[in-house]
Design a protein around this motif. Sequence first.
Motif, mmCIF file in Angstrom:
data_model
loop_
_atom_site.group_PDB
_atom_site.id
_atom_site.type_symbol
_atom_site.label_atom_id
_atom_site.label_comp_id
_atom_site.label_asym_id
_atom_site.label_seq_id
_atom_site.Cartn_x
_atom_site.Cartn_y
_atom_site.Cartn_z
ATOM 1 N N ARG A 264 5.521 -8.137 1.291
ATOM 2 C CA ARG A 264 5.005 -7.459 2.485
ATOM 3 C C ARG A 264 5.968 -6.350 2.872
ATOM 4 O O ARG A 264 7.159 -6.406 2.578
ATOM 5 N N TRP A 265 5.449 -5.337 3.538
ATOM 6 C CA TRP A 265 6.258 -4.177 3.929
ATOM 7 C C TRP A 265 6.516 -4.107 5.422
ATOM 8 O O TRP A 265 7.259 -3.227 5.867
ATOM 9 N N HIS A 278 9.083 0.364 -1.931
ATOM 10 C CA HIS A 278 8.526 0.234 -3.284
ATOM 11 C C HIS A 278 9.230 1.141 -4.291
ATOM 12 O O HIS A 278 8.567 1.818 -5.092
ATOM 13 N N ASP A 294 2.845 8.199 1.495
ATOM 14 C CA ASP A 294 3.006 7.174 2.531
ATOM 15 C C ASP A 294 2.897 7.793 3.921
ATOM 16 O O ASP A 294 2.217 7.257 4.807
ATOM 17 N N GLU A 316 -0.945 -0.867 4.449
ATOM 18 C CA GLU A 316 -0.512 -1.623 3.276
ATOM 19 C C GLU A 316 -1.679 -1.904 2.337
ATOM 20 O O GLU A 316 -1.523 -1.827 1.108
ATOM 21 N N ARG A 319 -2.190 1.419 0.465
ATOM 22 C CA ARG A 319 -1.104 1.960 -0.354
ATOM 23 C C ARG A 319 -0.662 1.033 -1.485
ATOM 24 O O ARG A 319 -0.220 1.498 -2.537
ATOM 25 N N ARG A 320 -0.759 -0.260 -1.267
ATOM 26 C CA ARG A 320 -0.175 -1.174 -2.246
ATOM 27 C C ARG A 320 -0.787 -1.044 -3.649
ATOM 28 O O ARG A 320 -0.029 -1.025 -4.637
ATOM 29 N N THR A 323 0.913 2.066 -5.344
ATOM 30 C CA THR A 323 2.330 1.908 -5.673
ATOM 31 C C THR A 323 2.535 0.838 -6.746
ATOM 32 O O THR A 323 3.436 0.958 -7.583
ATOM 33 N N GLU A 324 1.689 -0.188 -6.746
ATOM 34 C CA GLU A 324 1.797 -1.209 -7.788
ATOM 35 C C GLU A 324 1.393 -0.639 -9.143
ATOM 36 O O GLU A 324 1.949 -1.026 -10.177
#
Length: 367
Positions: A264-265, A278, A294, A316, A319-320, A323-324
């Motif tokens: 989690r961010w 990340h 971001d 999140e 964006r996740r 970025t993943e």
Amino acid sequence: MRGTGVRVLVVGAGIAGLAAARTLRAWGADVEIVERSAAARADGAGIYLPGNAVRALDDLGLAGEVAARAVEIQRQRVSDHRGRSLMDLAMAEVWHGVGPCLALRHAELHQVLLAGATDVPIRWGGTVESIVDSGGGVRVAFGDGTREGYDLVLGADGVHSAVRRLLFGPSAAARPAGQYAWRFLARWPDSRPVWSVLVGRGSAFLTIPIGGGLVYVYCDGPLDAPRVPPRELLAGFAEPAPTVLDAALDGMRSGPIEEVALPRWSRGSVLLIGDAAHATSPNMAEGAAMAVEDALVLADCLAAAGSIGGALRAFEERRRPRTEWVRAQTHRRDRSRALPTPLRNLVLGRLGVRLFQASYRPLRDRP
């Protein structure tokens, strides 16, 4: 949600922090920055910005100023350590309709971002000692003994983020990605607008022209490479490696490559962005792009949501996946480097262009 009356603290005056300060100030928030460095840094090496990074800077309103200071990179070329070409690709084939690929001194990009946030006060030489989210706001204690309250705190303080440590403890520390790297500038007046890398067994030597007769140089090797200087690590590498190493300017920086992967961010009204959230290996050159994206997406989520908590959850979720994807591609590239040299060269020679284009294809879409 409107930004008027929302008080935001951005921790870190790097790419992510300055981009976020600009977007959130435009949203209407009352934004301030705290930066542990005593002043804006004028040193550093270079930076390469692929097409999606330049598009993000354009959305920020700063791409023209960056382009005026940069070299537009026309091609990417991969060769084995003896100089035999394995892959040669025009950047227009990858980023057509998205943006040009630019390279410049890191300090120049920082200056543009600073100028783009002139209406945001920066507390230089400041540190954050504690962050307490009471549910009705975030209380921050600074290193000089002062305390302030905020509606939203952004940890944009890089791979060794103090905000991340305060939020999630030592278990959230950056972890080694498997390489040790050197970054520096060198004089090489005859360089063409080509991103060019020589790849050896477990090591690589990259040059990117940044204008003014200078090239940005990145070279790496395995984690035990600190015991071996670059010249020894790259013994047997073809030109331009020997010549560029001879022309290196003072200020060579070195250190292990690290990445950050978190479940989690955010916690409460405190959010990590950019490398604090990340960080990845630089082999995709997506760090700056992910940081500016971001900032843009966060402003969109805040404007669309009814609360800060809802905005951070939406941020999140949005964006996740992106970025993943970048992290997965960096791991794939690192694994390909570990292949036996004949097999690696065969794969790059026959499939390199196709694999390269595929790795960036999802990033052509807007974040």
